[in-house]
Design a protein around this motif. Structure first.
Motif, PDB file in Angstrom:
ATOM      1  N   LEU A  93      -8.611   0.948 -12.432  1.00  0.00           N
ATOM      2  CA  LEU A  93      -8.412   1.100 -10.980  1.00  0.00           C
ATOM      3  C   LEU A  93      -9.571   0.463 -10.225  1.00  0.00           C
ATOM      4  CD1 LEU A  93      -7.045   4.742 -10.722  1.00  0.00           C
ATOM      5  CD2 LEU A  93      -5.809   2.593 -10.634  1.00  0.00           C
ATOM      6  N   VAL A 123      -5.254  16.034 -11.304  1.00  0.00           N
ATOM      7  CA  VAL A 123      -4.077  16.323 -12.119  1.00  0.00           C
ATOM      8  C   VAL A 123      -4.374  16.070 -13.592  1.00  0.00           C
ATOM      9  CG1 VAL A 123      -1.772  15.540 -12.607  1.00  0.00           C
ATOM     10  CG2 VAL A 123      -2.500  15.819 -10.250  1.00  0.00           C
ATOM     11  N   ALA A 141      -7.304  12.046  -6.925  1.00  0.00           N
ATOM     12  CA  ALA A 141      -6.154  12.922  -7.158  1.00  0.00           C
ATOM     13  C   ALA A 141      -5.752  12.873  -8.620  1.00  0.00           C
ATOM     14  CB  ALA A 141      -5.000  12.486  -6.270  1.00  0.00           C
ATOM     15  N   GLU A 142      -5.738  11.675  -9.154  1.00  0.00           N
ATOM     16  CA  GLU A 142      -5.354  11.542 -10.570  1.00  0.00           C
ATOM     17  C   GLU A 142      -6.314  12.348 -11.429  1.00  0.00           C
ATOM     18  OE1 GLU A 142      -4.990   7.563 -11.861  1.00  0.00           O
ATOM     19  OE2 GLU A 142      -2.884   7.400 -11.253  1.00  0.00           O
ATOM     20  N   VAL A 158      -6.636   8.131  -4.411  1.00  0.00           N
ATOM     21  CA  VAL A 158      -5.627   8.305  -5.447  1.00  0.00           C
ATOM     22  C   VAL A 158      -6.303   8.615  -6.770  1.00  0.00           C
ATOM     23  CG1 VAL A 158      -3.967   7.063  -6.853  1.00  0.00           C
ATOM     24  CG2 VAL A 158      -3.864   6.916  -4.365  1.00  0.00           C
ATOM     25  N   LEU A 188       0.854  -1.198   0.000  1.00  0.00           N
ATOM     26  CA  LEU A 188       0.000   0.000   0.000  1.00  0.00           C
ATOM     27  C   LEU A 188       0.887   1.245   0.000  1.00  0.00           C
ATOM     28  CD1 LEU A 188      -2.588   1.474   0.121  1.00  0.00           C
ATOM     29  CD2 LEU A 188      -2.653   1.148   2.588  1.00  0.00           C
ATOM     30  N   ILE A 227      -7.198  -0.519   1.384  1.00  0.00           N
ATOM     31  CA  ILE A 227      -6.485  -0.157   0.151  1.00  0.00           C
ATOM     32  C   ILE A 227      -7.477   0.406  -0.857  1.00  0.00           C
ATOM     33  CG2 ILE A 227      -5.090  -0.994  -1.744  1.00  0.00           C
ATOM     34  CD1 ILE A 227      -3.983  -3.105   0.075  1.00  0.00           C
ATOM     35  N   LEU A 286      -1.245  -1.579  -9.350  1.00  0.00           N
ATOM     36  CA  LEU A 286      -2.284  -1.774  -8.344  1.00  0.00           C
ATOM     37  C   LEU A 286      -2.899  -3.158  -8.478  1.00  0.00           C
ATOM     38  CD1 LEU A 286      -3.756  -0.514  -6.040  1.00  0.00           C
ATOM     39  CD2 LEU A 286      -5.495   0.286  -7.631  1.00  0.00           C
ATOM     40  N   PHE A 344       2.401   1.850  -3.244  1.00  0.00           N
ATOM     41  CA  PHE A 344       1.507   2.417  -4.258  1.00  0.00           C
ATOM     42  C   PHE A 344       1.280   3.908  -3.994  1.00  0.00           C
ATOM     43  CE2 PHE A 344      -2.892   3.337  -5.665  1.00  0.00           C
ATOM     44  CZ  PHE A 344      -2.670   3.239  -7.015  1.00  0.00           C
ATOM     45  N   ILE A 345       1.012   4.226  -2.740  1.00  0.00           N
ATOM     46  CA  ILE A 345       0.741   5.627  -2.418  1.00  0.00           C
ATOM     47  C   ILE A 345       1.965   6.478  -2.778  1.00  0.00           C
ATOM     48  CG2 ILE A 345       0.183   7.257  -0.591  1.00  0.00           C
ATOM     49  CD1 ILE A 345      -2.014   5.275  -1.449  1.00  0.00           C
ATOM     50  N   ALA A 361      -2.013   1.536 -12.771  1.00  0.00           N
ATOM     51  CA  ALA A 361      -3.149   0.622 -12.698  1.00  0.00           C
ATOM     52  C   ALA A 361      -2.642  -0.812 -12.678  1.00  0.00           C
ATOM     53  CB  ALA A 361      -4.064   0.843 -13.904  1.00  0.00           C
ATOM     54  N   PHE A 416       1.367  11.372 -18.223  1.00  0.00           N
ATOM     55  CA  PHE A 416       0.263  11.123 -17.303  1.00  0.00           C
ATOM     56  C   PHE A 416      -0.498   9.865 -17.692  1.00  0.00           C
ATOM     57  CE2 PHE A 416      -4.324  11.542 -16.690  1.00  0.00           C
ATOM     58  CZ  PHE A 416      -4.348  11.400 -15.317  1.00  0.00           C
ATOM     59  N   LEU A 432       2.330  12.148  -9.529  1.00  0.00           N
ATOM     60  CA  LEU A 432       1.400  13.213  -9.913  1.00  0.00           C
ATOM     61  C   LEU A 432       2.094  14.561 -10.010  1.00  0.00           C
ATOM     62  CD1 LEU A 432      -1.670  12.028  -7.852  1.00  0.00           C
ATOM     63  CD2 LEU A 432      -1.240  11.785 -10.292  1.00  0.00           C
ATOM     64  N   GLU A 475       2.240   7.142  -6.386  1.00  0.00           N
ATOM     65  CA  GLU A 475       1.358   8.203  -6.885  1.00  0.00           C
ATOM     66  C   GLU A 475       1.830   9.567  -6.385  1.00  0.00           C
ATOM     67  OE1 GLU A 475      -0.874   8.036  -9.056  1.00  0.00           O
ATOM     68  OE2 GLU A 475      -0.760   5.873  -9.334  1.00  0.00           O
ATOM     69  N   LEU A 506       2.586  17.121 -13.489  1.00  0.00           N
ATOM     70  CA  LEU A 506       2.305  18.554 -13.601  1.00  0.00           C
ATOM     71  C   LEU A 506       3.556  19.320 -14.000  1.00  0.00           C
ATOM     72  CD1 LEU A 506      -0.034  19.048 -10.558  1.00  0.00           C
ATOM     73  CD2 LEU A 506      -0.599  19.221 -12.972  1.00  0.00           C
ATOM     74  N   PHE A 562      -8.054   3.895  -0.222  1.00  0.00           N
ATOM     75  CA  PHE A 562      -6.900   4.689  -0.687  1.00  0.00           C
ATOM     76  C   PHE A 562      -6.950   4.847  -2.208  1.00  0.00           C
ATOM     77  CE2 PHE A 562      -4.941   3.944   3.447  1.00  0.00           C
ATOM     78  CZ  PHE A 562      -4.294   5.131   3.644  1.00  0.00           C
ATOM     79  N   THR A 563      -7.266   3.745  -2.867  1.00  0.00           N
ATOM     80  CA  THR A 563      -7.291   3.789  -4.320  1.00  0.00           C
ATOM     81  C   THR A 563      -8.242   4.862  -4.803  1.00  0.00           C
ATOM     82  OG1 THR A 563      -7.020   1.422  -4.200  1.00  0.00           O
ATOM     83  CG2 THR A 563      -7.525   2.361  -6.356  1.00  0.00           C
TER      84      THR A 563
END
Lengths: 549, 648, 99, 523
Positions: free
Chosen positions: C38, C74, C70-71, C67, A183, C60, A229, A186-187, A226, A218, A194, A190, A198, C63-64
């Motif tokens: 996702l 952006v 957030a994606e 995320v 986890l 999780i 994940l 993954f966090i 993905a 992006f 991200l 990201e 930008l 969280f996904t």
């Protein structure tokens, strides 16, 4: 699923609980990350509350201080033995604080620091309406060439958001290699991806390309994450936990965890293998290994050069850190499954990167492909699966990141009317016009090529040696061959700079502020020191070569 | 006494060094320095000779060890000299004739602004030649061997502005190099088999090794001798060598250097004695060459080339004699010495003639010169008589002995060789008489302008190069030139007799070469008579052809043989077609190979890399979706392979 | 019901999403397809969570979602700016940089 | 500890290089003098080494050893044996002449940007090369050697590509193109060789665990370290390939003619007389010592290749139209001799080979530098553009001839001794090869004399009629070299004395004795 089970769930939740014990967080050991993230948040606030004129200074100051402090913290931790003896798992098993983590965090922080210097450079572009400008768009939101953009330029806007974004990215990168469960991995992925997306989009010159780069990066990045994940999901499904330690135990069978329902349908290991493959694929995407490399050239070319430099250096470091931890901590039991695959990937990466680079005509793309080839070399070290392998990779990453930042910093200096003159033809005769810049760049190129007495050689030797000892002699041979191919195009650039007559309408070399000079200077210094007297750093990497489990 | 030996070499070497490095400021005195140093060397020689005569026949050999030259493990080469009767003979001949020719050159080269360098080269030659005959091991001899080659190269090409001269010089050196290969291989063989290449040990070791090996070494030595002494098949350079100034031809290409081959063979007597097959080959080469040279000599109209042919054939005699073994060694050397006198004399005479005739060399433009240059005529005439073996003169004794020895070899080969030698004598008489008549008798053909002679492509008379023709005024040469001629004439008259009376020469050399009389099938008397007869026949024919009838100023087309002989029996043409042309083609094609194949492979790989790169680039087509495809495919492959790895 | 079926479904959704990314031109749609992927992951996670009887998977999943959000922020920012520049959201138009 | 003489010998030119490079643009002449003085000082140091070296003493002397990169098992280990000493002396000896001969080669044609300082660069690079070459002769640590073996490519590369011969055929553009082609070719060939060697070096580490030449050699000798036959062979090939490229050995030779053709004459001398020697030297020191068995295994093939080099190089030299390329091919032929001598595995062969390295250095320097003077006068490298020079410039012609005669190894001049030793040494073990090799001496005479005839003799060409004879500076360059050629030709003992013991060591490394002459064998 039977009713009983459902009921049990309810009851489980329904049971009365006396007390909830709060999670235990070792702030001290997480301080580097916390400092950077905190600074990033402050940076956001700065954007919100500090008047525009002084934002730039505030942000630069903030970032530099934060990164320096974080680096100090890392040193402190290392000195405190957290890299070796007191290495431990912190934050309830989410974060590992150990040698590799600290070493890579240190590297990332230094790279970030130099990157901030290059970000903050405001002497290269001609002054617009009395305002010094850096390499970021006046107002990223405004359409290129539109009136709003002109207005923004006139008003002297600058994208100072770049600095908090950089800090966030650094923060994510700090977590990435030290993440100790999927986890967090993954966090972190990201969190640092991200902001980079930008940052790619906010170039001052060639904005259309910049935006295109951002979009490509992006979309492909999201696509890759993905996969990651889904891989994580499968691994979780296989092991019933996302903690590295647990998964590792399940993998080597010390914990029996076979779900009959899955086992009889698809064979329990299928989850493991597929999951592992997908997670690894996500990481390979980040390091830019063939065939997941194709974003690299475009993004490197399109992104603002300082950002490219930062990405090329720091992202690789972080991603390889994570990859190492994953392969060495989670999947050692699976070695015999992933090694062949990684072999193949390493080989195609080394050769592919080197070969395609031969015919490149844009210096930034050239460096992009060279970074791909280097990813291949590092993979060779990764495959060694020995402590030596780890430390050699660590050393290589450190050496490589400084060379890269330095090289891209030099690229920002060579400019003509349209901004940076990145087309190779424009570099002709640079050695005649400004021998010093050309010589410095030549040093970086020679380091890339792995000529002795440069850090590139020491690193290459280290990983090849590790690979050979790890029984991957064939990889060494391939590596050597691709180095030979690679040498060709590095030399081509040198020839262009020194042996071809300068063109009359050629680019000028801007005289940078001390900021960029520092970045380049440090780059050269590290390149030579690590080339001539690498022993100390090799020892450092050697001590840092052990993962905590 | 021994310590003087080094001085023999040192004196002329010093001269060479001084003259060549000295620069223009020595131009005025250069020739004197050179001559004096040559004379010094001669004096030392005489002193040593006197000293040697003082001792008994057996302890006459002297040696001087200077220093160790190339010491590597068992390979020990020293700079050391050995002076025995054989070497002594040569020392006297070389320094004596050498000094005379230095004197002669003072006059002959008077008008050449590079005279200083000429004398430098002459001294260099003397030094090298002395080193050659004084060395006590084959490697050092090799140094002298190539040294004289260098000197001859420099002197043949002395007039370098003449392309013909430069070419001739190069040719001489190259052909000699082929011979040198033989010498170096011989030395290697000695080292490999005997572990040494010093004369003494090698010649001792001959006893302990097989005949086959000795034959091999012998043949290699013979190859060397052929190169240096212009024996078939390596004779082609000598004719062209006449491009050099005449004194050079006299000294190097008649009296001394070209006889080095004979020296080498006689010096290696023990090897040859133990290798009959090698000896046989030597005799054959000698016999063939003596005929070859003689025939060529008959056809040439260029006086020097005619004499060159005769030199060739005379050396053929010596080689033949040397090949006969102990029967012949002495006579080989003896003929060598006498030939040194009269051939040098003849050449100097020829030079004197040319000197008086504006460097004209074509005998068809001479005639009736006897009244204009009497001294030259007399000395030349004596030399002539000597060479054809007129009774009582040098040639008579030495050559006669060789013919006898040839018969004395015994068996059929004895007969064959003997008769060849006889035939040679006849032809010698013929072509020498021809030279004599064409030059000094008959009408004065030089009074009217010549017309370029198509039949003589090889010779290129200087007259033609000098544009319009002014009638020469034949005159006698200055003292500095005539005196040496006279001295040499004395030599050519009396040397032979002096040597032969009481077999002085034989006893002198015997300790070195050994001697046996063989078993002559015919008495010496008969041989002598036969020789007389063929001599008269040869001379007679020549008289009939050139004395009675007027000599055409233009060479008649002549018989096939004549034309072949004019072209050195087509030897050069053969070389040109086979070696030169072939070589050119070979090198040209190799240059191509190097550029296209060897280099091409590498450049090809580089190019193909570029091509591959160009093609792979296309994959990077800029479409995010195709990138995604590659990622997706990659992931699929990754998964598939992982699963497969587990499956297998 | 056999948890495998959930997994199959998740895999199916994931593949659909991936296919969408590969074949659709419109950047927004492509992005939506990524979101779909996702969510496929989320389904798998939740299913496994239930299967293993612990909550990690569900956490999780949360969280996904974050995320993903957030994606979106952006991503949309980038895509929109691109759209405003080019007046087209086609990913294929954005192919200046190649080779 | 004693004064680190070897380090000093290398450090001096290195520092000199930096100093020279730092000289301001305007003070061009100062830079030249500085470089010259440094090189002379280095020569002095080299002579000190020569004196301090005791032929009868240990195998490696004046040794220094310091820790460097422990993680790679690398130490900073220096030491010289006789061969090293000889070659260091050669290097230190030639550099001053190179500098002096190239006095004007790097004067900038256009004084444009003041930042661009070609002259300073030129001489600094030469000194840098000297430093690295000397170090690679001194290094007794394989890795250390490798580093300088590779690193010296870079300055060489700039010397070739940056300072081409002004006398070229065609326009400046294509001259520049040819030049950088030559430079790149030089670099790539050697780099590829070096990288393949790198693989072998790593392999060696994996096998041996350290890089110390002596330790490994001892371990091999007393059997504590035994390599599998195949491993040893692969490693040997890896090393040998690099050295064969450098040497250069047929068919890896094609970079040399380009490089020597395009570079200025002094740089060409630097390449063939100094830098290439590292290759042959390394064969002798590393291939034979580290991999004796493999060396013996590979000997036949190598000998044949060397033989091809000898004949092939000579034939191509005959076919050249460009003076400098001709000399280059001649060098290839000579390197064939050297390599043949090394792998003949006889003391004569190896002593001869070492001697040959020295002599070839001197003779080629003499010939090439004079050729350079000639070319600089007429501004053309084509043989056909000359003729009759001997008439107008006799001294130039004379020195040229002597250089040529040395190249065709005329007895009495230095190269003869070495060439003959090599031939004998080869012959005693491989008669046929030895005999074929002797054809080389005929061909050598051919290309040399043809060159001399075409350029120096014959009627004077109008273009050369005004050609000045050698100037003082040029005489100062040539005369000592010629004197040395003659001296070493007559009295080579000083060199052989130093070299022989080292050769004996090598011979014992490969456990070979000289074949006994039959006569003794019979006894």
């Amino acid at each position: 699923m039977s009713a009983v089970a459902v009921h049990s769930l309810w009851t489980m939740a329904a049971d009365p609980i006396e007390k909830i014990d709060a999670p235990k967080i070792e702030y001290g050991q997480l301080s580097p990350t916390l400092i950077v993230i905190g600074a990033a948040i402050i940076g956001v606030l700065v954007e919100a509350f500090v008047p525009r004129k002084s934002r730039y200074y505030a942000q630069v100051f903030l970032s530099v201080v934060a990164l320096a402090a974080a680096f100090a913290a890392v040193i402190g931790l290392a000195a405190g033995g957290y890299g070796t003896t007191k290495a431990k798992i912190a934050a309830m098993g989410a974060i590992a604080v150990d040698g590799p983590a600290l070493f890579l965090q240190g590297t990332i922080l230094l790279a970030g620091l130099l990157a901030v210097f290059t970000f903050a450079e405001r002497r290269l572009d001609p002054v617009a309406h009395g305002n010094r400008v850096d390499s970021f768009a006046a107002q990223a939101a405004s359409v290129p060439g539109s009136d709003s953009e002109k207005a923004a330029v006139k008003a002297g806007f600058t994208t100072t958001e770049a600095y908090p974004l950089l800090l966030f990215a650094v923060g994510g990168m700090l977590i990435f290699p030290s993440a100790n469960d999927l986890l967090t991995l993954f966090i972190a992925l990201e969190v640092f991806s991200l902001p980079l997306y930008l940052l790619c989009a906010v170039a001052r010159r060639k904005r259309i390309m910049s935006q295109e780069a951002a979009v490509k990066y992006f979309l492909l990045g999201a696509f890759a994450s993905a996969f990651t994940l889904f891989g994580i999901a499968l691994l979780y499904g296989y092991a019933g936990s996302v903690s590295y330690a647990t998964i590792a135990q399940v993998v080597d069978g010390s914990i029996e965890n076979v779900n009959p329902a899955l086992a009889d349908t698809m064979g329990n290991d299928a989850l493991l293998l597929i999951g592992a493959a997908m997670v690894v694929m996500g990481l390979l995407f980040k390091v830019g290994a063939v065939p997941f490399h194709m974003w690299t050239p475009d993004v490197y070319q399109g992104a603002p050069t300082p950002v490219t430099g930062f990405m090329a250096a720091a992202t690789k470091v972080a991603a390889f850190g994570a990859l190492l931890r994953l392969l060495y901590v989670v999947l050692p039991g699976l070695r015999w499954d992933w090694r062949p695959v990684m072999w193949a990937v390493a080989i195609v990466t080394m050769l592919g990167g080197a070969i395609v680079a031969i015919t490149q005509t844009d210096i930034k793309r050239l460096l992009a492909y060279s970074s791909i080839a280097h990813a291949g070399f590092i993979l060779a070290g990764v495959i060694a699966t020995t402590a030596d392998g780890v430390s050699s990779v660590l050393f290589y990453l450190a050496a490589y990141s400084f060379v890269t930042i330095g090289a891209f910093a030099v690229v920002t200096l060579v400019r003509d009317a349209g901004g940076e003159a990145t087309h190779l033809s424009k570099w002709a005769g640079l050695g005649r016009r400004s021998p010093l810049v050309a010589a410095v760049f030549a040093v970086f190129l020679l380091a890339f090529a792995g000529i002795p007495l440069t850090s590139g050689f020491a690193g290459k030797f280290a990983v090849f040696k590790a690979a050979a000892e790890g029984g991957a002699g064939a990889l060494v041979v391939v590596g050597v061959i691709s180095s030979a191919i690679a040498a060709f195009f590095y030399i081509r650039v040198i020839v262009l700079m020194f042996f071809s007559e300068p063109k009359p309408e050629g680019p000028t070399v801007a005289v940078p502020s001390p900021l960029t000079m520092t970045a380049i200077g440090v780059g050269v210094a590290v390149t030579l020191v690590l080339g001539v007297a690498p022993q100390y750093f090799l020892e450092l990497a050697g001590q840092a070569g052990v993962f905590v489990r | 006494m021994e310590n003087l030996i080094a001085l023999l070499v040192a004196a002329p070497l010093l001269g060479a060094a001084v003259l060549l490095c000295g620069g223009r400021r020595l131009d005025a005195v250069g020739h004197w320095i050179g001559t004096v140093l040559a004379a010094v060397s001669f004096v030392i020689g005489v002193v040593l000779f006197a000293d040697m005569l003082g001792k008994g026949a057996e302890e006459r050999e002297m040696a001087q060890h200077l220093f160790s030259w190339v010491p590597v493990e068992s390979f020990q080469a020293d700079i050391a000299f050995q002076l025995d009767q054989l070497s002594m003979t040569f020392v006297l001949l070389i320094t004596g004739v050498g000094s005379l020719i230095h004197v002669y050159s003072i006059g002959y080269m008077e008008h050449d602004e590079r005279r200083r360098r000429f004398f430098g080269y002459l001294n260099l030659f003397l030094a090298a030649m002395l080193l050659l005959v004084l060395a006590d091991n084959y490697l050092l001899l090799y140094v002298g061997w190539e040294g004289v080659g260098l000197a001859s190269y420099l002197l043949i090409g002395f007039w370098q502005h003449k392309p013909s001269a430069a070419t001739a010089a190069k040719k001489a050196f190259l052909v000699n190099r082929v011979g040198d290969m033989g010498l170096s291989i011989a030395i290697m063989l000695m080292f490999a088999w005997f572990g040494t290449f010093a004369f003494g040990p090698v010649l001792e070791a001959t006893g302990e090794t097989s005949e086959g090996k000795l034959t091999a070494i012998g043949l290699m030595l013979l190859l060397a001798a052929c190169g240096k002494s212009a024996q078939v098949p390596l004779q082609s350079w000598l004719g062209d060598a006449m491009e050099g100034p005449t004194p050079v031809s006299a000294l190097i290409h008649a009296a001394t250097m070209v006889t080095a081959g004979v020296y080498l063979i006689v010096r290696s007597a023990d090897i040859f004695n133990a290798a009959p097959d090698a000896q046989l080959v030597v005799t054959v080469v000698g016999a063939v060459t003596l005929l070859f040279g003689a025939i060529v000599g008959c056809a040439k109209d260029d006086i020097k080339k005619a004499l060159a042919g005769s030199t060739m054939s005379q050396i053929g005699y010596m080689i033949l004699a040397a090949g006969l073994g102990p029967i012949g060694y002495v006579f080989a050397i003896m003929h060598l010495v006498t030939h040194g006198f009269f051939k040098a004399g003849l050449f100097l005479g020829a030079g004197s003639v040319m000197h008086g005739m504006n460097d004209e060399v074509d005998m068809r433009r001479y005639g009736g010169l006897r009244k204009y240059m009497p001294i030259t005529f007399v000395t030349f005439g004596l030399g002539y008589l000597a060479i054809i073996g007129f009774p009582g003169l040098s040639g008579f004794f030495s050559k006669d002995k060789i013919i006898e020895a040839a018969f004395a070899k015994g068996g059929t080969e004895g007969w064959i060789l003997g008769s060849v030698a006889l035939l040679g004598a006849a032809i010698t008489a013929y072509y020498m008489t021809r030279v004599m008549l064409m030059t000094f008798f008959g009408e004065e053909r030089w009074r009217h302008a010549p017309t370029p002679s198509p039949a003589e492509p090889s010779a290129e008379p200087a007259a033609e190069t000098r544009g319009e023709y002014e009638v020469p005024h034949p005159h006698e040469s200055p003292k500095s030139m005539t005196i040496p001629m006279i001295v040499l004439a004395f030599g050519s008259v009396f040397a032979g007799g002096f040597f032969s009376i009481g077999d002085r020469f034989m006893h002198w050399l015997e300790p070195v070469t050994g001697h046996d009389h063989g078993h002559a099938p015919v008495s010496a008397m008969t041989v002598t008579l036969a020789t007389m007869v063929v001599l008269v026949i040869g001379a007679g024919i020549a008289y009939v052809q050139y004395g009675r009838r007027p000599v055409p100023a233009l060479a008649p087309r002549g018989s096939l043989l004549t034309r072949a002989a004019r072209r050195d029996l087509l030897q050069d043409d053969f070389n040109h077609v086979v070696l030169v042309r072939g070589g050119e083609h070979l090198t040209r094609s190799l240059v191509y190979v190097d550029h296209s194949l060897v280099d091409g492979v590498v450049n090809g790989t580089a190019a193909s890399m570029g091509g591959l790169s160009g093609r792979l680039r296309k994959l990077q087509n800029g479409y995010a979706r195709s990138y995604a495809v590659s990622m997706f495919g990659g992931a699929a492959v990754l998964i598939a392979v992982t699963l497969l790895m587990r499956a297998v | 019901m056999n948890p495998v079926n959930y997994l199959y479904l998740a895999a199916l959704l994931f593949t659909i999403g991936a296919t969408g990314v590969l074949i659709r031109r419109n950047a927004i749609v492509v992005f939506m397809c990524v979101e779909l992927m996702l969510n496929a992951c989320n389904l798998a996670l939740v299913a496994f969570s239930r299967m293993h009887g612990n909550l990690d998977g569900q956490i999780i999943a949360f969280f996904t979602m974050v995320v993903a959000a957030a994606e979106v922020v952006v991503g949309l920012a980038i895509i929109v700016s691109l759209f405003r520049t080019r007046h087209s959201a086609s990913v294929d138009d954005a192919s200046l940089m190649k080779l | 500890m004693s004064f680190p003489l070897l380090t000093a010998t290398a450090a001096l030119p290195a520092l000199g290089a930096i100093a020279t490079a730092a000289v301001p643009a305007a003070r061009r002449t100062a830079a030249k003098w500085l470089a010259l003085l440094v090189s002379l000082a280095t020569l002095v140091l080299a002579l000190v080494v020569l004196v301090r070296f005791d032929p009868g003493g240990d195998r490696y002397q004046l040794t220094e050893s310091h820790a460097w990169i422990a993680d790679f098992g690398v130490r900073y280990e220096l030491g010289v044996d006789g061969i090293g000493v000889a070659l260091i002396a050669l290097t230190a000896l030639l550099i001053p002449f190179v500098i002096l001969a190239g006095w004007h080669d790097a004067d900038p044609q256009e004084t444009g940007s003041t930042r661009w300082r070609p002259t300073q660069g030129f001489f600094a690079l030469i000194l840098a090369v000297e430093a690295m070459v000397i170090l690679s002769f001194e290094a007794t640590d394989v890795f250390l050697f490798y580093i300088f073996f590779e690193a010296m490519l870079i300055p060489m590369y700039f010397l070739i590509g940056g300072f081409g011969d002004r006398a070229h055929a065609g326009t400046d553009e294509n001259a520049a193109a040819q030049r950088s082609y030559a430079a790149v070719k030089f670099l790539l060939y050697n780099l590829v060789g070096g990288l393949i060697m790198l693989a072998a070096v790593i392999g060696l580490y994996v096998v041996a665990g350290n890089f110390s030449l002596q330790e490994i050699a001892e371990a091999r000798a007393n059997g504590t370290l035994d390599m599998a036959t195949n491993t040893e062979r692969w490693l040997f090939l890896g090393f040998f390939f690099a050295f064969a490229v450098k040497a250069p050995l047929w068919p890896l030779h094609t970079w040399l003619p380009n490089a020597m053709g395009e570079a200025t004459a002094p740089v060409a001398v630097l390449i063939t007389a100094v830098v290439d020697k590292v290759g042959t030297f390394a064969m002798l020191r590393f291939c034979l010592q580290l991999f004796p068995e493999a060396s013996k295994w590979a000997t036949p093939v190598i000998l044949v290749l060397a033989l091809i080099s000898i004949v092939y190089g000579a034939l191509l030299a005959v076919g050249q139209r460009d003076i400098k390329r001709l000399v280059a091919y001649a060098s290839i032929s000579h390197f064939g001799f050297i390599i043949m001598g090394i792998f003949a595995m006889t003391s004569q062969g190896q002593s001869g080979a070492t001697l040959y390295m020295v002599n070839h250095g001197i003779s080629t320097a003499a010939l090439m530098l004079v050729a350079g003077f000639l070319i600089s006068r007429r501004g053309s490298r084509l043989i056909a553009d000359y003729g009759g020079v001997q008439k107008v410039a006799p001294v130039l012609a004379g020195t040229f001839l002597i250089g040529g005669l040395a190249t065709l190894s005329l007895p009495g001049l230095a190269p003869f001794v070495s060439e003959f030793l090599v031939l004998v040494g080869t012959f005693t073990r491989y008669p046929v090869i030895g005999i074929i090799a002797t054809f080389g001496i005929v061909l050598a005479a051919l290309y040399t004399l043809v060159l001399y005839q075409r350029t120096m003799t014959g009627p004077v060409k109008p273009e050369v009629s005004a050609m000045p004879d050698l100037r003082v500076r040029e005489l100062v360059v040539v005369a000592p070299l010629i004197a040395l050629l003659i001296f070493l030709g007559v009295f080579p003992k000083p060199v052989t004395e130093i070299v022989n013991p080292a050769v004996e060591h090598t011979m014992s490394d490969v456990q070979k004795q000289d074949p006994k002459p039959e006569v003794e064998a019979a006894k």
